[in-house]
Design a protein around this motif. Structure first.
Motif, mmCIF file in Angstrom:
data_model
loop_
_atom_site.group_PDB
_atom_site.id
_atom_site.type_symbol
_atom_site.label_atom_id
_atom_site.label_comp_id
_atom_site.label_asym_id
_atom_site.label_seq_id
_atom_site.Cartn_x
_atom_site.Cartn_y
_atom_site.Cartn_z
ATOM 1 N N PHE A 51 72.684 37.470 32.112
ATOM 2 C CA PHE A 51 73.031 38.851 31.783
ATOM 3 C C PHE A 51 74.205 39.361 32.597
ATOM 4 O O PHE A 51 75.181 39.891 32.056
ATOM 5 N N GLU A 54 77.511 37.705 31.755
ATOM 6 C CA GLU A 54 78.042 38.180 30.486
ATOM 7 C C GLU A 54 78.625 39.582 30.629
ATOM 8 O O GLU A 54 79.689 39.889 30.080
ATOM 9 N N LEU A 55 77.930 40.437 31.384
ATOM 10 C CA LEU A 55 78.423 41.790 31.609
ATOM 11 C C LEU A 55 79.760 41.780 32.346
ATOM 12 O O LEU A 55 80.717 42.465 31.939
ATOM 13 N N GLU A 58 82.520 40.794 30.152
ATOM 14 C CA GLU A 58 82.869 41.863 29.221
ATOM 15 C C GLU A 58 83.742 42.913 29.911
ATOM 16 O O GLU A 58 84.716 43.420 29.335
ATOM 17 N N TYR A 233 81.997 50.759 28.808
ATOM 18 C CA TYR A 233 81.098 49.792 28.172
ATOM 19 C C TYR A 233 79.737 50.412 27.887
ATOM 20 O O TYR A 233 79.132 50.175 26.833
ATOM 21 N N LYS A 238 77.333 49.160 23.833
ATOM 22 C CA LYS A 238 77.251 47.703 23.943
ATOM 23 C C LYS A 238 76.404 47.262 25.139
ATOM 24 O O LYS A 238 75.748 46.222 25.091
ATOM 25 N N PHE A 239 76.423 48.056 26.199
ATOM 26 C CA PHE A 239 75.622 47.716 27.380
ATOM 27 C C PHE A 239 74.135 47.690 27.015
ATOM 28 O O PHE A 239 73.404 46.766 27.393
ATOM 29 N N ARG A 241 72.741 47.164 24.157
ATOM 30 C CA ARG A 241 72.436 46.006 23.316
ATOM 31 C C ARG A 241 72.380 44.725 24.144
ATOM 32 O O ARG A 241 71.530 43.855 23.904
ATOM 33 N N LEU A 242 73.288 44.596 25.101
ATOM 34 C CA LEU A 242 73.280 43.421 25.975
ATOM 35 C C LEU A 242 72.014 43.398 26.832
ATOM 36 O O LEU A 242 71.396 42.340 27.022
ATOM 37 N N TYR A 243 71.619 44.553 27.320
ATOM 38 C CA TYR A 243 70.422 44.654 28.157
ATOM 39 C C TYR A 243 69.188 44.237 27.371
ATOM 40 O O TYR A 243 68.335 43.487 27.858
ATOM 41 N N LYS A 245 69.089 42.291 24.813
ATOM 42 C CA LYS A 245 69.171 40.852 24.536
ATOM 43 C C LYS A 245 68.525 40.033 25.647
ATOM 44 O O LYS A 245 67.818 39.050 25.380
ATOM 45 N N TRP A 246 68.744 40.436 26.885
ATOM 46 C CA TRP A 246 68.262 39.656 28.021
ATOM 47 C C TRP A 246 66.914 40.108 28.565
ATOM 48 O O TRP A 246 66.140 39.306 29.077
#
Length: 263
Positions: A51, A54-55, A58, A233, A238-239, A241-243, A245-246
């Motif tokens: 995570f 990837e952050l 980004e 971000y 998008k943050f 959604r990334l959070y 995901k993980w």
């Protein structure tokens, strides 16, 4: 709803403006350091993943930079960051000692630091005082949980070099308790061939927030550029959604702040 949309759009616009206007020296190359602590960060066949990795990538994309991320043992990464300027260490909590050497941008993660026992252990823990004669505790070197346990006067600590080693010690019965952050428990158990159902939380030590840490000597303008990129971000959605995901449904840290180093 219209007001929220305008507010979010303004945050994005302002962050992009600050990124573009940053006076930070574009020639400065930051050294990006993290630790093997899946799923936050880990080495996947020589490639930094997770995570936080990837952050950070980004955020680099937003700023137009592309520096390689190094995955090192935590104690080594912390030692480098304490010694050199222009180092970004992540993800780390903020404490009094670290504020002497770092500026912090975040939070990027929220987490509970808990003690875990084997699922079939009928132990109950209601206070840290009860732990002094309850059995040994596994943790790893330089972990925030280790410092909390030491400050509480607990001495029955088995300290390992890597987080997964402490997980293995619990599963093998070498310790009765395992000190770890909730965001990493499932991944670390998988690494040692165990299931999340094999353990249970028995006591919460603390709820913490984790940040990007910029070492002493790093130009403030450069730190603020990263702050603006994170604001952008997060405001973009998008943050979140990334959070998800993980970390699934764990609470998402929405705000962004810059915590300055204490002189």
């Amino acid at each position: 709803m219209g007001r929220c949309f305008k507010s979010g759009f303004f945050s994005i616009f302002l962050s992009l403006l600050l990124i573009c206007q940053s006076s930070a020296d574009e020639s400065v190359e930051l050294r990006l350091l993290t630790e093997p602590w899946a799923p936050v960060s880990y080495d996947d066949a020589g490639i930094a993943s997770g995570f936080a990795v990837e952050l950070v990538n980004e955020l680099q994309r937003i700023m137009g930079t592309e520096q390689e991320i190094e995955v090192l043992p935590w104690a080594r990464a912390l030692s480098i960051a304490n010694s050199l300027p222009n180092v970004v260490l992540f993800a780390t909590s903020v404490d009094e000692e670290r504020r002497k050497n770092f500026d912090f941008v975040g939070p990027i993660i929220t987490s509970k630091i808990s003690l875990y026992a084997k699922a079939n252990d009928d132990v109950e823990v209601n206070s840290l005082e009860e732990l002094s004669h309850a059995g040994s505790i596994g943790t790893y070197r330089s972990a925030i949980g280790l410092e909390m346990l030491k400050e509480s006067g607990l001495t029955q600590l088995l300290v390992s070099s890597f987080p997964h080693q402490s997980a293995k010690q619990l599963i093998k019965g070498r310790v009765r308790f395992w000190c770890q952050a909730d965001i990493a428990v499932a991944s670390l158990l998988t690494k040692v061939g165990a299931s999340i159902d094999a353990v249970k939380p028995v006591f919460v030590l603390s709820e913490i927030e984790l940040y990007l840490a910029f070492s002493k000597g790093t130009e403030l303008g450069l730190v603020k550029k990263w702050q603006s990129a994170l604001v952008y971000y997060k405001a973009s959605g998008k943050f979140k959604r990334l959070y998800y995901k993980w970390f699934g449904d764990l609470p998402v840290p929405e705000r962004v702040e810059l915590i300055r180093r204490v002189e």
